[in-house]
Design a protein around this motif. Structure first.
Motif, short mmCIF file in Angstrom:
data_model
loop_
_atom_site.label_atom_id
_atom_site.label_comp_id
_atom_site.label_asym_id
_atom_site.label_seq_id
_atom_site.Cartn_x
_atom_site.Cartn_y
_atom_site.Cartn_z
N ASN A 198 43.27 36.59 38.56
CA ASN A 198 44.07 35.87 37.63
C ASN A 198 45.32 35.85 37.63
O ASN A 198 46.26 35.02 37.50
N VAL A 215 44.72 29.12 34.98
CA VAL A 215 45.43 30.44 35.37
C VAL A 215 45.89 31.25 34.02
O VAL A 215 45.58 32.37 34.19
N GLY A 241 42.62 32.06 32.15
CA GLY A 241 42.04 32.94 33.01
C GLY A 241 42.59 34.40 32.71
O GLY A 241 41.61 35.66 32.55
N ALA A 242 43.94 34.47 32.96
CA ALA A 242 44.51 35.98 32.81
C ALA A 242 44.27 36.51 31.54
O ALA A 242 43.97 37.57 31.41
N CYS A 279 40.52 37.62 30.87
CA CYS A 279 40.36 38.71 31.68
C CYS A 279 41.14 40.08 30.94
O CYS A 279 40.52 41.03 30.95
N SER A 299 39.16 27.93 30.55
CA SER A 299 39.92 28.58 31.91
C SER A 299 38.97 27.66 32.78
O SER A 299 39.56 27.02 33.67
N GLY A 316 35.01 31.57 38.22
CA GLY A 316 35.30 31.31 37.01
C GLY A 316 33.81 31.25 36.10
O GLY A 316 33.82 31.58 34.90
#
Length: 138
Positions: A24, A68, A71-72, A75, A92, A121
């Motif tokens: 990510n 993005v 997502g980062a 995570c 995300s 994803g």
């Protein structure tokens, strides 16, 4: 003791979570590269690519950013063992599906990476849900 303190997290969880965070982070770099593309870089592209970048709708750019950055963050939440990773990764995924749908159906630019982004994803959403059920994150 809480459940988190007594539940041993398997090593594969840490490996996958860290690799997903790196994946990510590469997405964030790709977004920044596109969002802040210099005129010089744009001028080196074909006329077709220049027109494509010039005509991307604002919602596409927003979907890309949400995909993005969420997502980062999701995570990072997995690495920090926070169960809110699930909802952030779901957001995300939804944004990535919107973005990849535009690439696939409007721009007709689908490729292996388009599918891989969606598969990763989905896998991350399932990982967060599974980790919550197992008590690895709370």
């Amino acid at each position: 003791m809480t459940q988190i303190e007594t539940t041993k997290v398997p090593i594969w969880y840490w490996i996958v979570s860290i690799l997903a965070l790196l994946w990510n982070a590469m997405g964030v770099v790709a977004y920044i590269g596109q969002a802040y593309m210099s005129d010089e870089v744009l001028a080196q592209m074909s006329e077709t690519d220049q027109q494509m970048y010039a005509n991307l709708p604002a919602w596409y750019t927003a979907a890309f950013a949400i995909a993005v950055f969420a997502g980062a963050l999701g995570c990072l939440a997995l690495v920090l063992r926070k169960k809110w990773a699930y909802i952030i990764l779901l957001v995300s995924l939804i944004a990535a599906i919107a973005q990849m749908s535009y690439l696939t159906f409007v721009l007709e630019m689908a490729n292996t990476m388009t599918l891989l982004i969606i598969i990763v994803g989905i896998a991350l959403v399932f990982l967060a849900k599974h980790a919550t059920k197992k008590g690895w994150i709370s």
